[in-house]
Design a protein around this motif. Structure first.
Motif, PDB file in Angstrom:
ATOM      1  N   LYS A  59      -7.818  10.612   3.964  1.00  0.00           N
ATOM      2  CA  LYS A  59      -8.283   9.397   3.285  1.00  0.00           C
ATOM      3  C   LYS A  59      -8.413   8.211   4.236  1.00  0.00           C
ATOM      4  O   LYS A  59      -8.639   7.090   3.806  1.00  0.00           O
ATOM      5  CB  LYS A  59      -7.332   9.041   2.144  1.00  0.00           C
ATOM      6  CG  LYS A  59      -7.394  10.001   0.960  1.00  0.00           C
ATOM      7  CD  LYS A  59      -8.753   9.971   0.269  1.00  0.00           C
ATOM      8  CE  LYS A  59      -8.772  10.845  -0.970  1.00  0.00           C
ATOM      9  NZ  LYS A  59     -10.086  10.820  -1.654  1.00  0.00           N
ATOM     10  N   TRP A  91       0.851  -1.188   0.000  1.00  0.00           N
ATOM     11  CA  TRP A  91       0.000   0.000   0.000  1.00  0.00           C
ATOM     12  C   TRP A  91       0.888   1.240   0.000  1.00  0.00           C
ATOM     13  O   TRP A  91       1.902   1.301   0.695  1.00  0.00           O
ATOM     14  CB  TRP A  91      -0.916   0.015   1.218  1.00  0.00           C
ATOM     15  CG  TRP A  91      -1.882   1.157   1.196  1.00  0.00           C
ATOM     16  CD1 TRP A  91      -1.727   2.394   1.742  1.00  0.00           C
ATOM     17  CD2 TRP A  91      -3.159   1.177   0.544  1.00  0.00           C
ATOM     18  NE1 TRP A  91      -2.816   3.179   1.487  1.00  0.00           N
ATOM     19  CE2 TRP A  91      -3.719   2.462   0.759  1.00  0.00           C
ATOM     20  CE3 TRP A  91      -3.886   0.236  -0.173  1.00  0.00           C
ATOM     21  CZ2 TRP A  91      -4.970   2.816   0.271  1.00  0.00           C
ATOM     22  CZ3 TRP A  91      -5.143   0.590  -0.654  1.00  0.00           C
ATOM     23  CH2 TRP A  91      -5.665   1.868  -0.436  1.00  0.00           C
ATOM     24  N   ASN A  92       0.501   2.244  -0.778  1.00  0.00           N
ATOM     25  CA  ASN A  92       1.286   3.475  -0.877  1.00  0.00           C
ATOM     26  C   ASN A  92       0.918   4.412   0.276  1.00  0.00           C
ATOM     27  O   ASN A  92       0.150   5.357   0.127  1.00  0.00           O
ATOM     28  CB  ASN A  92       1.037   4.151  -2.226  1.00  0.00           C
ATOM     29  CG  ASN A  92       1.959   5.343  -2.449  1.00  0.00           C
ATOM     30  OD1 ASN A  92       2.737   5.718  -1.577  1.00  0.00           O
ATOM     31  ND2 ASN A  92       1.878   5.943  -3.627  1.00  0.00           N
ATOM     32  N   GLN A 144       2.831   6.526   1.804  1.00  0.00           N
ATOM     33  CA  GLN A 144       3.464   7.838   1.679  1.00  0.00           C
ATOM     34  C   GLN A 144       2.575   8.840   0.953  1.00  0.00           C
ATOM     35  O   GLN A 144       2.541  10.026   1.300  1.00  0.00           O
ATOM     36  CB  GLN A 144       4.800   7.690   0.944  1.00  0.00           C
ATOM     37  CG  GLN A 144       5.585   8.998   0.835  1.00  0.00           C
ATOM     38  CD  GLN A 144       6.944   8.803   0.206  1.00  0.00           C
ATOM     39  OE1 GLN A 144       7.381   7.686  -0.015  1.00  0.00           O
ATOM     40  NE2 GLN A 144       7.625   9.908  -0.096  1.00  0.00           N
ATOM     41  N   ASP A 145       1.828   8.366  -0.041  1.00  0.00           N
ATOM     42  CA  ASP A 145       0.990   9.258  -0.833  1.00  0.00           C
ATOM     43  C   ASP A 145      -0.487   9.180  -0.457  1.00  0.00           C
ATOM     44  O   ASP A 145      -1.352   9.658  -1.210  1.00  0.00           O
ATOM     45  CB  ASP A 145       1.162   8.945  -2.327  1.00  0.00           C
ATOM     46  CG  ASP A 145       2.571   9.240  -2.816  1.00  0.00           C
ATOM     47  OD1 ASP A 145       3.193  10.175  -2.276  1.00  0.00           O
ATOM     48  OD2 ASP A 145       3.052   8.527  -3.720  1.00  0.00           O
ATOM     49  N   THR A 146      -0.783   8.581   0.691  1.00  0.00           N
ATOM     50  CA  THR A 146      -2.164   8.526   1.165  1.00  0.00           C
ATOM     51  C   THR A 146      -2.358   9.607   2.219  1.00  0.00           C
ATOM     52  O   THR A 146      -1.835   9.498   3.330  1.00  0.00           O
ATOM     53  CB  THR A 146      -2.496   7.152   1.773  1.00  0.00           C
ATOM     54  OG1 THR A 146      -2.225   6.125   0.821  1.00  0.00           O
ATOM     55  CG2 THR A 146      -3.958   7.084   2.179  1.00  0.00           C
ATOM     56  N   PRO A 147      -3.077  10.682   1.914  1.00  0.00           N
ATOM     57  CA  PRO A 147      -3.242  11.788   2.872  1.00  0.00           C
ATOM     58  C   PRO A 147      -4.095  11.370   4.064  1.00  0.00           C
ATOM     59  O   PRO A 147      -4.887  10.427   3.988  1.00  0.00           O
ATOM     60  CB  PRO A 147      -3.938  12.871   2.041  1.00  0.00           C
ATOM     61  CG  PRO A 147      -4.630  12.127   0.938  1.00  0.00           C
ATOM     62  CD  PRO A 147      -3.780  10.928   0.639  1.00  0.00           C
TER      63      PRO A 147
END
Length: 235
Positions: A33, A24-25, A27-30
């Motif tokens: 979310k 799962w990403n 780092q790019d999941t704010p």
């Protein structure tokens, strides 16, 4: 219950195919979310290397005598970064095992998260009712984590892990119909057991077996040494 095991990584798996799933990403999941289940379809989430709550870690808390210390540490180190914290049920269990492994800062962090779940409305949904199971988990994180209580074959034992941040802890338990008081003093590194009601009770303290008579306090010193934290940035 079958818990899969991967020989190469030395960890137990959430399911047979867990290691074959995409990372799962994070780092790019704010932050807005999260929880993931409210913003991503389950079929998207379930195809990824991410979990909502610490299922394997729970097994290692409830059935701790069936796993080695090394297995517990490898599994905690692997799953902790993959656990989203979307469930209020998870942090108390993570706190217990973190404390057992000597990851005190992480254990206290999770304990605080559980403690403030409703008081600080962490998930912004306390208007729908209190998180009763999380409240029970908070109690477990204190008694199982800090006091180190465990049960095996009907026998209760304690392995205190108070640390510098907590000066003392006192609680009562009803064990086999008998009332036991446990009083831990951090400044003196001492724990006192007092059987308030009952005919006699045998418990474990560290590696010692203690027989308690009603009304007679038994005190022992303890010195829990935490492990060197192995992950970057602390546990």
């Amino acid at each position: 219950m079958f818990v899969p095991y991967d020989e190469d990584m030395g960890i137990h798996l959430q399911d047979d195919e867990f290691l074959s799933k995409k990372p799962w990403n994070f780092q790019d999941t704010p932050s807005e979310k999260y929880p993931l289940l409210l913003h991503f379809h389950p079929l998207v989430i379930y195809r990824h290397n991410v979990i909502k709550q610490a299922d394997v870690i729970l097994a290692m808390v409830l059935l701790g005598n069936q796993f080695s210390r090394e297995q517990k540490q490898r599994n905690f180190d692997y799953y902790d970064p993959l656990t989203t914290g979307d469930s209020s049920l998870s942090v108390s269990i993570q706190s217990i095992l973190a404390m057992e492994l000597g990851y005190r800062d992480k254990a206290i962090e999770y304990l605080r998260y559980a403690l403030w779940m409703d008081l600080a409305d962490v998930h912004a949904n306390v208007d729908q009712g209190c998180h009763i199971a999380s409240m029970g988990g908070t109690w477990m994180a204190i008694v199982y984590g800090i006091a180190g209580m465990r049960e095996q074959n009907g026998r209760i034992s304690f392995k205190p892990r108070l640390g510098k941040r907590i000066e003392g802890l006192r609680f009562h338990l009803v064990i086999q119909g008998q009332l036991l008081m446990v009083d831990i003093e951090g400044r003196r590194d001492q724990i006192t057991y007092l059987l308030c009601e009952g005919n006699g009770l045998t418990i474990g303290h560290m590696e010692e077996e203690l027989t308690l008579d009603p009304g007679k306090a038994v005190s022992r010193e303890f010195n829990f040494q935490s492990l060197t934290e192995t992950r970057n940035g602390g546990a």
